[in-house]
Design a protein around this motif. Structure first.
Motif, mmCIF file in Angstrom:
data_model
loop_
_atom_site.group_PDB
_atom_site.id
_atom_site.type_symbol
_atom_site.label_atom_id
_atom_site.label_comp_id
_atom_site.label_asym_id
_atom_site.label_seq_id
_atom_site.Cartn_x
_atom_site.Cartn_y
_atom_site.Cartn_z
ATOM 1 N N CYS A 62 0.792 -1.145 -0.086
ATOM 2 C CA CYS A 62 0.095 -0.082 0.041
ATOM 3 C C CYS A 62 0.847 1.240 -0.003
ATOM 4 C CB CYS A 62 -0.870 0.119 1.246
ATOM 5 S SG CYS A 62 -1.402 1.286 1.669
ATOM 6 N N PRO A 63 0.949 1.995 -1.236
ATOM 7 C CA PRO A 63 1.721 3.249 -1.377
ATOM 8 C C PRO A 63 1.500 4.147 -0.086
ATOM 9 C CG PRO A 63 0.907 2.519 -3.224
ATOM 10 C CD PRO A 63 0.182 1.581 -2.328
ATOM 11 N N SER A 64 0.433 4.522 0.167
ATOM 12 C CA SER A 64 -0.058 5.500 1.192
ATOM 13 C C SER A 64 0.498 5.044 2.638
ATOM 14 C CB SER A 64 -1.605 5.677 1.280
ATOM 15 O OG SER A 64 -1.913 6.322 0.118
ATOM 16 N N CYS A 65 0.284 3.572 2.789
ATOM 17 C CA CYS A 65 0.650 3.203 4.160
ATOM 18 C C CYS A 65 2.473 3.262 4.185
ATOM 19 C CB CYS A 65 0.441 1.542 4.297
ATOM 20 S SG CYS A 65 -1.114 1.108 4.137
ATOM 21 N N ILE A 66 3.108 3.154 3.415
ATOM 22 C CA ILE A 66 4.689 3.153 3.271
ATOM 23 C C ILE A 66 4.848 4.685 3.449
ATOM 24 C CG2 ILE A 66 6.536 2.776 1.955
ATOM 25 C CD1 ILE A 66 5.106 0.337 3.086
ATOM 26 N N VAL A 89 -0.838 -2.851 12.244
ATOM 27 C CA VAL A 89 -1.586 -4.151 12.387
ATOM 28 C C VAL A 89 -1.616 -4.529 10.880
ATOM 29 C CG1 VAL A 89 -3.649 -5.730 12.310
ATOM 30 C CG2 VAL A 89 -3.081 -3.824 14.014
ATOM 31 N N ALA A 90 -0.715 -5.474 10.278
ATOM 32 C CA ALA A 90 -0.528 -5.989 8.890
ATOM 33 C C ALA A 90 -1.835 -6.756 8.388
ATOM 34 C CB ALA A 90 0.538 -6.666 8.902
ATOM 35 N N MET A 91 -2.318 -6.439 7.235
ATOM 36 C CA MET A 91 -3.541 -7.166 6.869
ATOM 37 C C MET A 91 -3.282 -8.532 6.737
ATOM 38 S SD MET A 91 -5.945 -4.556 6.667
ATOM 39 C CE MET A 91 -7.255 -5.317 5.577
ATOM 40 N N PRO A 92 -4.434 -9.327 6.702
ATOM 41 C CA PRO A 92 -4.027 -10.781 6.626
ATOM 42 C C PRO A 92 -3.499 -11.171 5.555
ATOM 43 C CG PRO A 92 -6.562 -10.016 7.335
ATOM 44 C CD PRO A 92 -5.754 -8.848 7.061
ATOM 45 N N TYR A 93 -3.825 -10.808 4.475
ATOM 46 C CA TYR A 93 -3.254 -11.161 3.063
ATOM 47 C C TYR A 93 -1.822 -10.860 3.069
ATOM 48 C CZ TYR A 93 -4.227 -6.181 2.013
ATOM 49 O OH TYR A 93 -4.306 -4.794 1.666
ATOM 50 N N ASP A 94 -1.307 -9.854 3.827
ATOM 51 C CA ASP A 94 0.265 -9.729 3.801
ATOM 52 C C ASP A 94 1.069 -10.734 4.364
ATOM 53 O OD1 ASP A 94 1.965 -7.839 2.941
ATOM 54 O OD2 ASP A 94 1.414 -6.354 4.060
ATOM 55 N N PRO A 95 2.004 -11.364 3.363
ATOM 56 C CA PRO A 95 2.980 -12.457 4.068
ATOM 57 C C PRO A 95 3.643 -11.934 5.150
ATOM 58 C CG PRO A 95 2.969 -12.057 1.571
ATOM 59 C CD PRO A 95 2.308 -11.011 2.178
ATOM 60 N N PRO A 96 3.394 -12.889 6.372
ATOM 61 C CA PRO A 96 4.305 -12.283 7.563
ATOM 62 C C PRO A 96 5.871 -12.016 7.138
ATOM 63 C CG PRO A 96 2.760 -14.282 7.946
ATOM 64 C CD PRO A 96 2.815 -14.023 6.618
ATOM 65 N N GLN A 128 -11.544 -2.706 5.314
ATOM 66 C CA GLN A 128 -11.221 -3.363 3.864
ATOM 67 C C GLN A 128 -10.309 -2.552 3.452
ATOM 68 O OE1 GLN A 128 -13.048 -6.031 2.717
ATOM 69 N NE2 GLN A 128 -14.009 -5.890 5.006
ATOM 70 N N LEU A 129 -9.939 -1.400 3.677
ATOM 71 C CA LEU A 129 -9.093 -0.343 3.061
ATOM 72 C C LEU A 129 -7.852 -0.016 4.025
ATOM 73 C CD1 LEU A 129 -11.782 1.922 1.232
ATOM 74 C CD2 LEU A 129 -10.472 -0.032 0.405
ATOM 75 N N THR A 130 -6.718 0.175 3.208
ATOM 76 C CA THR A 130 -5.604 0.588 4.079
ATOM 77 C C THR A 130 -5.115 1.944 3.234
ATOM 78 O OG1 THR A 130 -4.149 -0.804 2.553
ATOM 79 C CG2 THR A 130 -4.872 -1.595 4.583
ATOM 80 N N ALA A 149 -4.951 8.078 4.067
ATOM 81 C CA ALA A 149 -3.808 8.619 4.945
ATOM 82 C C ALA A 149 -4.206 9.750 5.985
ATOM 83 C CB ALA A 149 -2.970 9.344 3.898
ATOM 84 N N PHE A 150 -3.701 9.698 7.291
ATOM 85 C CA PHE A 150 -4.169 10.624 8.037
ATOM 86 C C PHE A 150 -3.485 12.101 7.895
ATOM 87 C CE2 PHE A 150 -0.856 8.038 10.283
ATOM 88 C CZ PHE A 150 0.027 9.103 10.472
#
Length: 162
Positions: A62-66, A89-96, A128-130, A149-150
């Motif tokens: 997620c570019p905004s997350c980074i 919190v990393a989303m469930p689909y993100d590989p650990p 649902q969204l990051t 983004a905040f």
């Protein structure tokens, strides 16, 4: 004339009562959630009561997350000594493995948790969204819920009041 004045005063009193009721009964308390960090720490909302808590749901793709990472690090540096707990919190689909690599590469000073079973996503109203960010006050009330983004300045202003 007295009747109109009395009705006006009564209307104001009713309006104030309705607002007071709304403020009292529409508070959204943080869910009972358990976070397991990459370091193996177990954090619960109940244990964090008395501290402000910033929870951000994010993903490594997620570019905004980074882009928010430097702001989260700055918030940690400025408010951690005042009790702020940040949990990413990393989303469930993100590989650990990818989450761990990014946390190490960026030297994230705040807690990073995995949500492998989607329990945290569900607990926080099916995120649902990051990025999606929640700010919880010292009493456990969610005082900010931001999808996207905040705004750093607004968030700092809120934190300064806690």
């Amino acid at each position: 004339m007295r009747i109109k004045s009395a009705l006006g005063v009564l209307s104001v009193i009713c309006l104030l009562g309705a607002v007071a009721w709304w403020l009292t009964y529409t508070k959204s308390f943080a869910p009972h959630a358990v976070f397991t960090t990459l370091k193996g720490e177990r954090l619960t909302i109940a244990e964090l009561k008395g501290k402000p808590v910033l929870i951000t749901f994010w993903a490594t793709d997620c570019p905004s997350c980074i882009e928010e990472i430097p702001d989260l690090i700055a918030l940690h540096q400025q408010f951690n000594e005042k009790g702020l707990q940040i949990i990413a919190v990393a989303m469930p689909y993100d590989p650990p493995s990818r989450v761990q690599a990014l946390a190490k590469e960026r030297q994230l000073p705040y807690a990073v948790a995995l949500d492998i079973d989607s329990s945290l996503v569900r607990a926080f109203s099916d995120v649902q969204l990051t990025p999606t960010t929640f700010l919880i006050d010292r009493q456990g009330v969610i005082i900010m819920h931001k999808v996207g983004a905040f705004d750093l300045l607004s968030l700092k202003a809120l934190l300064a009041q806690l």
